[in-house]
Scaffold this motif. Structure first.
Motif, PDB file in Angstrom:
ATOM      1  N   MET A   1      17.713   4.256 -15.883  1.00 32.73           N
ATOM      2  CA  MET A   1      16.950   3.401 -14.975  1.00 32.73           C
ATOM      3  C   MET A   1      17.761   3.117 -13.712  1.00 32.73           C
ATOM      4  N   GLU A   2      17.110   3.225 -12.555  1.00 27.75           N
ATOM      5  CA  GLU A   2      17.780   2.922 -11.300  1.00 27.75           C
ATOM      6  C   GLU A   2      17.970   1.418 -11.156  1.00 27.75           C
ATOM      7  N   SER A   3      19.000   1.021 -10.416  1.00 26.08           N
ATOM      8  CA  SER A   3      19.356  -0.402 -10.339  1.00 26.08           C
ATOM      9  C   SER A   3      19.030  -1.031  -8.982  1.00 26.08           C
ATOM     10  N   GLN A   4      18.376  -0.279  -8.096  1.00 23.80           N
ATOM     11  CA  GLN A   4      18.033  -0.801  -6.774  1.00 23.80           C
ATOM     12  C   GLN A   4      16.580  -0.458  -6.448  1.00 23.80           C
ATOM     13  N   ALA A   5      15.901  -1.362  -5.771  1.00 20.96           N
ATOM     14  CA  ALA A   5      14.549  -1.096  -5.267  1.00 20.96           C
ATOM     15  C   ALA A   5      14.250  -2.102  -4.163  1.00 20.96           C
ATOM     16  N   ARG A   6      13.357  -1.738  -3.298  1.00 21.20           N
ATOM     17  CA  ARG A   6      12.923  -2.695  -2.278  1.00 21.20           C
ATOM     18  C   ARG A   6      12.066  -3.772  -2.899  1.00 21.20           C
ATOM     19  N   VAL A   7      11.143  -3.349  -3.781  1.00 17.53           N
ATOM     20  CA  VAL A   7      10.215  -4.268  -4.445  1.00 17.53           C
ATOM     21  C   VAL A   7      10.234  -3.990  -5.933  1.00 17.53           C
ATOM     22  N   VAL A   8      10.307  -5.038  -6.739  1.00 16.49           N
ATOM     23  CA  VAL A   8      10.113  -4.923  -8.178  1.00 16.49           C
ATOM     24  C   VAL A   8       8.857  -5.704  -8.551  1.00 16.49           C
ATOM     25  N   ILE A   9       7.925  -5.007  -9.182  1.00 13.56           N
ATOM     26  CA  ILE A   9       6.689  -5.615  -9.683  1.00 13.56           C
ATOM     27  C   ILE A   9       6.841  -5.782 -11.188  1.00 13.56           C
ATOM     28  N   ILE A  10       6.662  -7.001 -11.668  1.00 10.78           N
ATOM     29  CA  ILE A  10       6.785  -7.283 -13.095  1.00 10.78           C
ATOM     30  C   ILE A  10       5.394  -7.347 -13.699  1.00 10.78           C
ATOM     31  N   GLY A  11       5.062  -6.360 -14.515  1.00 11.88           N
ATOM     32  CA  GLY A  11       3.770  -6.342 -15.183  1.00 11.88           C
ATOM     33  C   GLY A  11       2.993  -5.083 -14.863  1.00 11.88           C
ATOM     34  N   GLY A  12       2.552  -4.383 -15.913  1.00 19.98           N
ATOM     35  CA  GLY A  12       1.892  -3.096 -15.746  1.00 19.98           C
ATOM     36  C   GLY A  12       0.438  -3.094 -16.148  1.00 19.98           C
ATOM     37  N   GLY A  13      -0.288  -4.172 -15.805  1.00 13.74           N
ATOM     38  CA  GLY A  13      -1.730  -4.164 -15.971  1.00 13.74           C
ATOM     39  C   GLY A  13      -2.406  -3.639 -14.717  1.00 13.74           C
ATOM     40  N   ILE A  14      -3.706  -3.859 -14.628  1.00 11.56           N
ATOM     41  CA  ILE A  14      -4.457  -3.341 -13.482  1.00 11.56           C
ATOM     42  C   ILE A  14      -3.968  -3.940 -12.175  1.00 11.56           C
ATOM     43  N   MET A  15      -3.546  -5.207 -12.181  1.00 10.10           N
ATOM     44  CA  MET A  15      -3.107  -5.840 -10.941  1.00 10.10           C
ATOM     45  C   MET A  15      -1.785  -5.245 -10.465  1.00 10.10           C
ATOM     46  N   GLY A  16      -0.811  -5.107 -11.360  1.00  9.96           N
ATOM     47  CA  GLY A  16       0.465  -4.543 -10.970  1.00  9.96           C
ATOM     48  C   GLY A  16       0.355  -3.090 -10.552  1.00  9.96           C
ATOM     49  N   CYS A  17      -0.434  -2.303 -11.293  1.00 11.63           N
ATOM     50  CA  CYS A  17      -0.597  -0.894 -10.960  1.00 11.63           C
ATOM     51  C   CYS A  17      -1.303  -0.727  -9.618  1.00 11.63           C
ATOM     52  N   SER A  18      -2.286  -1.575  -9.359  1.00  9.98           N
ATOM     53  CA  SER A  18      -2.993  -1.493  -8.087  1.00  9.98           C
ATOM     54  C   SER A  18      -2.067  -1.829  -6.926  1.00  9.98           C
ATOM     55  N   LEU A  19      -1.257  -2.872  -7.082  1.00  8.10           N
ATOM     56  CA  LEU A  19      -0.350  -3.227  -6.001  1.00  8.10           C
ATOM     57  C   LEU A  19       0.670  -2.126  -5.769  1.00  8.10           C
ATOM     58  N   LEU A  20       1.221  -1.563  -6.830  1.00  7.14           N
ATOM     59  CA  LEU A  20       2.191  -0.474  -6.678  1.00  7.14           C
ATOM     60  C   LEU A  20       1.559   0.687  -5.912  1.00  7.14           C
ATOM     61  N   TYR A  21       0.357   1.056  -6.276  1.00  5.24           N
ATOM     62  CA  TYR A  21      -0.364   2.152  -5.619  1.00  5.24           C
ATOM     63  C   TYR A  21      -0.573   1.854  -4.140  1.00  5.24           C
ATOM     64  N   HIS A  22      -0.985   0.638  -3.824  1.00  4.63           N
ATOM     65  CA  HIS A  22      -1.323   0.327  -2.438  1.00  4.63           C
ATOM     66  C   HIS A  22      -0.089   0.079  -1.578  1.00  4.63           C
ATOM     67  N   LEU A  23       0.991  -0.417  -2.169  1.00  5.98           N
ATOM     68  CA  LEU A  23       2.246  -0.487  -1.416  1.00  5.98           C
ATOM     69  C   LEU A  23       2.700   0.918  -1.035  1.00  5.98           C
ATOM     70  N   ALA A  24       2.572   1.843  -1.975  1.00  3.08           N
ATOM     71  CA  ALA A  24       2.939   3.226  -1.663  1.00  3.08           C
ATOM     72  C   ALA A  24       2.024   3.795  -0.578  1.00  3.08           C
ATOM     73  N   LYS A  25       0.745   3.462  -0.635  1.00  3.05           N
ATOM     74  CA  LYS A  25      -0.190   3.904   0.400  1.00  3.05           C
ATOM     75  C   LYS A  25       0.224   3.388   1.772  1.00  3.05           C
ATOM     76  N   GLU A  26       0.807   2.181   1.796  1.00  2.00           N
ATOM     77  CA  GLU A  26       1.247   1.589   3.061  1.00  2.00           C
ATOM     78  C   GLU A  26       2.615   2.122   3.504  1.00  2.00           C
ATOM     79  N   GLY A  27       3.202   3.001   2.705  1.00  2.00           N
ATOM     80  CA  GLY A  27       4.487   3.585   3.082  1.00  2.00           C
ATOM     81  C   GLY A  27       5.691   2.980   2.386  1.00  2.00           C
ATOM     82  N   TRP A  28       5.477   1.945   1.589  1.00  2.00           N
ATOM     83  CA  TRP A  28       6.568   1.342   0.836  1.00  2.00           C
ATOM     84  C   TRP A  28       6.660   2.053  -0.526  1.00  2.00           C
ATOM     85  N   THR A  29       7.406   3.112  -0.572  1.00  2.00           N
ATOM     86  CA  THR A  29       7.512   3.873  -1.816  1.00  2.00           C
ATOM     87  C   THR A  29       8.728   3.493  -2.648  1.00  2.00           C
TER      88      THR A  29
END
Length: 807
Positions: A1-29
């Motif tokens: 597991m990597e130890s650095q990230a710009r954003v950490v989202i805690i929780g892998g339900g529909i809300m967390g997965c949607s935010l991860l997807y849309h942050l990536a869409k906005e260029g925050w990968t």
């Protein structure tokens, strides 16, 4: 597991997965989602999976519109199917109030270009021949609604996020969150620590526990909800097309649809709703369901079988009774956490499948760009303060669950768990007929019931029973003198040697340069859109007093603290220290002069000036000569322990002048007559030029947050502008979000409206395309299924030269 990230989202339900997807869409990968078990193993996997355009909330309508567009295309984009069933839906109406709700929803949706209509029973039967329509008057048909496989939808979003470069770590429980010495966050997990700039709490039923790690009391309660799946329905076997989902709010208090060739019945019981895990969700919980409580849902289940007889004799092959999250008002918690930098919330969603795609999209915009394309105020976690204790949270969540399938009337007054925050006038005004509303926990008088009226709200999409009582309050203010308890107001002191320069960097207007000066101004974000409208009074050389809408208290406090930098200032919230009395009307000077030695004439006290005075032996009253009602008047900000004495003294002094109490409904009527914009006009969706409030801006004072963006807005064609309208209404006024037309084409949306009792005109504000904004332009507004003429006005319909406040 990597130890650095710009954003950490805690929780892998529909809300967390949607935010991860849309942050990536906005260029925050450079984002990482951490889930303690498998994705969707909390509440997402057991959701019924429906999504409907049948919502009368403008923000939610935008979100579900996006969701119905995203789900069908996810498989083509990601290779993972969400199993989209575009079967449409029907929301039934049994009485005229429900029909009015559907008509209002129709107008909101038309503004988004959605395909929906109100249909009669013959068309309902042709779409759904198995439903018993006894007593049904009509239905809202939303043909582009549907349902998905909840786990598949979340997995598709997760796969799309990974394809764009975001990371997901499963089977790794987060056990704590700490601040590092460098100001970053350290997310502590079973597999090691992750250092990041931003943390997002998307923990679902665990969101409260995650919040506790950083000192937050997340206002979320876990409720349990049933849906049942029947054995195969023989009548469904030969159907060539899936039946629309039926939402029957009155009889079923829920929904009925096909699940393959079976029936699915979901119920939100209107009595004895059940909470679970009030003291915390067990960390070992995974894919957990509860034993069905048929006694609790039986009255509505029996109604469901009566309404859909083809299900009545079948067995139940599956019962889902799982936990879902409910904030006190039912709206999600999306946005910055109060009092913390770079800690965001993406939780508290009671219908995550329907709202999740839009929630992720607009929250990602907010995080990346500083504001979303839609107004997120109703979802901002900072709408709750310390008044929302655990008892309040649970009581209000139960109330919200029960109201899930009730009519959301304009201004619907939710009374459970109140009062929690009152001024010292509460009991006295209640005895005088006050009908209260809740604003950021505060009890605020809405209107006063005369002796011949019941002391409770009358809810309707038409002009309600309190109409004449509000008219009398307006008449009292306009012709004599009125008094209002406006203690439910945000109040902050900014003091210190750098107070003036600090505020000039924060606000768009120039901070008052002399003691006693008052200015109306706005706080802007870095997109140049409006964070808050505030009034600033200079009480002393290094002391400024900020006043603003109560619901913005934590938002404004956090904004000031975040942008303090190295300024030598102290920021102190004093909202509970001071009550506020509004004394307004042509006789207000006569009344106040009998209670204070302070000269009140124009030579000694000019309009828009503040002084510290004494009334009834109460010192240190911060008195402002200003009026949101458009009359001669004062706001008296009184130390809370002296508020009752000052009120009693003013009342006694005003009895010979016909003094009367008034509430927020009268206040809104009078501000509309003056053409004053309110909270619904001044949002993060619009710039100052678009809102038409450049009179309160000083572009030449030097740099301030949002100045360059304001200049850019000035220098370019505006996408929309705010207009003031007279509406040819007939028994129903605009309440906000109705669609505006010109020559049969959509040109905008109403932001607020109501009735001007003094001028006897229906009035509204709307944002429209610039070519529809010229004074005299004739428009139409879709109000309860009728097209009503509206004319753009060039000046306030009451006292256009603003002579009365200066009199």
């Amino acid at each position: 597991m990597e130890s650095q990230a710009r954003v950490v989202i805690i929780g892998g339900g529909i809300m967390g997965c949607s935010l991860l997807y849309h942050l990536a869409k906005e260029g925050w990968t450079d984002c990482m989602l951490v889930e303690k078990a498998e994705l969707t193993s909390g509440s997402t996997w057991h959701a019924a999976g429906q999504i409907s355009h049948s919502t009368s909330h403008w923000g939610l309508a935008n979100m579900v519109k996006y969701g119905t567009e995203l789900y069908p295309r996810l498989e083509e984009e990601t290779g993972q199917s969400a199993t989209w069933h575009g079967c449409g839906s029907l929301r039934l109406a049994y009485n005229t109030d429900e029909i009015d709700w559907l008509k209002y929803t129709l107008s909101v949706a038309r503004g988004l270009g959605l395909e929906l209509d109100i249909i009669g029973t013959d068309e309902i039967s042709s779409l759904h021949p198995f439903y018993n329509l006894d007593g049904v008057l009509g239905a809202l048909h939303t043909p582009n609604d549907g349902h998905v496989d909840p786990a598949g939808a979340a997995m598709a979003l997760a796969k799309g996020a990974r394809q764009m470069g975001a990371r997901i770590v499963r089977h790794n429980r987060v056990t704590g969150i700490e601040r590092t010495d460098g100001g970053e966050w350290k997310v502590i997990t079973e597999q090691g620590d992750i250092t990041c700039q931003i943390v997002v709490n998307a923990g679902g039923t665990y969101a409260r526990q995650i919040g506790e790690w950083v000192g937050l009391d997340m206002p979320i309660t876990n409720m349990t909800h049933h849906y049942l799946v029947t054995d195969t329905v023989p009548e469904f076997l030969e159907l060539e097309k899936e039946l629309p989902v039926v939402r029957d709010d009155r009889e079923v208090s829920g929904y009925i649809r096909m699940e393959q060739k079976s029936g699915l019945i979901g119920i939100y019981e209107k009595a004895n709703p059940n909470t679970v895990w009030d003291d915390g969700t067990p960390w070992e919980s995974e894919n957990e369901l509860f034993e069905a409580d048929f006694d609790r849902i039986m009255p509505w289940l029996e109604n469901a079988f009566e309404r859909m007889p083809v299900l009545a004799e079948l067995g139940i092959k599956k019962t889902i009774h799982g936990a879902i999250t409910h904030p006190p008002d039912g709206n999600m918690l999306l946005g910055p956490a109060p009092g913390l930098d770079d800690f965001w919330c993406c939780c508290g969603s009671q219908v995550g499948i329907a709202w999740g795609p839009g929630a992720g999209k607009y929250l990602a915009q907010w995080m990346v760009h500083g504001a979303a394309d839609i107004n997120m105020r109703d979802f901002d976690p900072r709408r709750y303060g310390d008044f929302a204790n655990r008892n309040y949270q649970i009581t209000k969540a139960r109330e919200d669950y029960i109201l899930r399938h009730e009519i959301p009337f304009p201004g619907f007054n939710r009374t459970a768990g109140r009062p929690v925050k009152t001024s010292t006038l509460y009991d006295q005004l209640k005895a005088s007929g006050a009908v209260y509303e809740e604003i950021f926990g505060w009890e605020r008088p809405r209107w006063f019931a005369p002796d011949d009226m019941e002391q409770q709200d009358c809810h309707s999409f038409q002009r309600a029973d309190h109409f004449r009582a509000v008219a009398a309050e307006c008449q009292a203010v306009r012709e004599r003198v009125g008094i209002m308890d406006l203690s439910g107001f945000g109040k902050i002191d900014v003091t210190g040697p750098d107070a003036e320069s600090f505020l000039n960097r924060i606000i768009a207007n120039r901070a008052p340069r002399t003691e006693g000066g008052i200015v109306l101004t706005h706080i802007l974000n870095h997109k140049g859109t409006i964070e808050a409208e505030i009034t600033v009074a200079r009480m002393a050389e290094s002391h400024y007093y900020l006043m603003f809408a109560a619901f913005s208290e934590l938002r404004v406090r956090d904004w000031l603290n975040k942008h303090r930098e190295d300024n030598d200032v102290t920021i102190t919230v004093v909202s509970r220290d001071y009550g506020c009395l509004v004394l307004s009307g042509p006789r207000s000077r006569d009344v106040l002069s009998r209670t204070t030695q302070q000269p009140l004439d124009n030579d000694n006290w000019k309009w828009l000036k503040a002084k510290t005075i004494t009334v009834a032996g109460v010192d240190n009253i911060r008195a402002m000569r200003m009026s949101y009602q458009g009359e001669l008047g004062w706001e008296l900000h009184v130390p809370m322990d002296g508020l009752l004495a000052v009120y009693d003294t003013l009342w006694a002094a005003g009895e010979n002048h016909g003094i009367a109490n008034f509430g927020s409904y009268a206040l809104n009527s009078m501000r509309l007559e003056k053409g004053f914009e309110g909270a619904s006009e001044l949002t993060t969706e619009v710039t100052l030029p678009e809102a038409g409030v450049m009179a309160f801006v000083k572009m030449d004072k030097g740099d301030f947050i949002g100045r360059d963006e304001t200049q850019t807005s000035l220098d370019n064609p505006l996408p929309w502008v705010c207009v003031y309208l007279e509406v040819d209404a007939d028994g129903a006024d605009c309440v906000g979000s109705e669609t505006v037309y010109m020559n049969g084409k959509r040109v905008g949306q109403v932001s607020s409206g109501g009735y001007g009792h003094t001028v006897q005109k229906s009035l509204a504000h709307a944002f429209v395309k610039p070519d529809a904004s010229a004074p005299g332009t004739e428009l139409e507004i879709h109000i309860l299924a009728h097209m009503r003429k509206a004319t753009v006005l060039s000046a306030p319909v009451y006292d256009p030269d603003n002579e009365k406040p200066r009199s």
